[in-house]
Write an enzyme that holds these catalytic residues in place. Structure first.
Site, PDB file in Angstrom:
ATOM      1  N   GLU A   1      83.771  27.798  77.674  1.00 50.71           N
ATOM      2  CA  GLU A   1      84.704  28.044  76.577  1.00 50.71           C
ATOM      3  C   GLU A   1      86.098  28.367  77.112  1.00 50.71           C
ATOM      4  O   GLU A   1      87.111  27.953  76.533  1.00 50.71           O
ATOM      5  CB  GLU A   1      84.194  29.176  75.693  1.00 50.71           C
ATOM      6  CG  GLU A   1      82.959  28.797  74.881  1.00 50.71           C
ATOM      7  CD  GLU A   1      82.477  29.908  73.984  1.00 50.71           C
ATOM      8  OE1 GLU A   1      81.909  29.610  72.923  1.00 50.71           O
ATOM      9  OE2 GLU A   1      82.645  31.097  74.341  1.00 50.71           O
ATOM     10  N   ASP A  32      86.379  29.600  72.242  1.00 49.68           N
ATOM     11  CA  ASP A  32      85.320  29.626  71.232  1.00 49.68           C
ATOM     12  C   ASP A  32      85.847  29.101  69.897  1.00 49.68           C
ATOM     13  O   ASP A  32      85.175  28.324  69.209  1.00 49.68           O
ATOM     14  CB  ASP A  32      84.795  31.053  71.083  1.00 49.68           C
ATOM     15  CG  ASP A  32      83.742  31.164  69.999  1.00 49.68           C
ATOM     16  OD1 ASP A  32      82.612  30.698  70.216  1.00 49.68           O
ATOM     17  OD2 ASP A  32      84.061  31.724  68.924  1.00 49.68           O
TER      18      ASP A  32
END
Length: 235
Positions: free
Chosen positions: A126, A54
């Protein structure tokens, strides 16, 4: 332990255009918590990689937008970045590389459609970014991420794009006597990098304002602000 663990890693590598030196990293990125819990100590879930991925995704997209649009404000950059890294966008990116086909899921998630669940796919996307970053460094991760980013997000509709103008029109149509109009109130900057300011008016009253590098983008942002002020979402 067999690296494959019922996952065709070579096929996934062909989709993501990256070859892993450490296969354990990509296996961990593919391991949902439900699978890790079933395997207990023999397998870590992808949650820690998701956390790292992220951040890597955010810095790459932020850097891209910062240099691409030197005249956009912090708020405008934040909104544009959000549209490009939201769950809906990441879900679509994950589908582009067929990520759901390679996930390692617990039996419960497998039986309840986890391979197609938006949140699971977005998180795994991610985690894969983090795996690439740890295996090949920031340059490798950046190349992977930028494959999915529109070259000109202000003029193209980003993945995860929402048509706020249509949403606003649907709200206003509940009262047939009401009229919506978009008014260009400012236009600044050189021809190759203009900034347009648009106000959206309801019966001549300004209900939203947006600034973008195209009239279309400015209108969408104005409609988004109007919807937020009317209680139909967050700007």
């Amino acid at each position: 332990m067999e690296y494959t663990e019922y996952v065709d890693i070579e096929k996934l590598e062909s989709y993501i255009r990256y070859h892993f030196q450490d296969k354990h990293l990509i296996l961990e990125a593919l391991s949902h918590s439900s699978y890790a819990n079933e395997k207990r100590k023999s397998r870590n879930s992808n949650e820690r990689l998701e956390f790292l991925g992220d951040s890597v995704l955010s810095i790459v997209v932020s850097d891209f937008l910062f240099h691409k649009y030197p005249n956009l404000s912090e708020g405008e950059l934040t909104k544009l970045r959000a549209s490009m890294v939201c769950e809906k966008a990441l879900h679509i990116f994950a589908q582009e590389i067929h990520l759901g086909d390679f996930l390692l899921l617990g039996k419960g998630e497998e039986y309840t459609g986890g391979r197609k669940r938006s949140s699971i796919l977005a998180d795994a996307f991610e985690a894969v970014i983090a795996a690439i970053y740890l295996d090949g460094g920031m340059d490798a991760a950046k190349r992977h991420i930028l494959r999915f980013i529109p070259k000109d997000p202000e003029f193209e509709e980003p993945v995860g794009f929402q048509d706020y103008k249509t949403q606003l029109q649907e709200v206003i149509q509940k009262n047939p006597e009401e009229r919506v109009e978009y008014v260009l109130v400012d236009e600044v900057g050189p021809a190759h990098n203009k900034a347009f300011t648009v106000e959206v008016c309801l019966n001549s009253n300004v209900i939203g304002k947006g600034v973008g590098h195209s009239k279309k983008a400015a209108e969408q942002l104005a409609a988004k602000e109007a919807l937020s002020l009317m209680g139909y979402g967050k700007a």
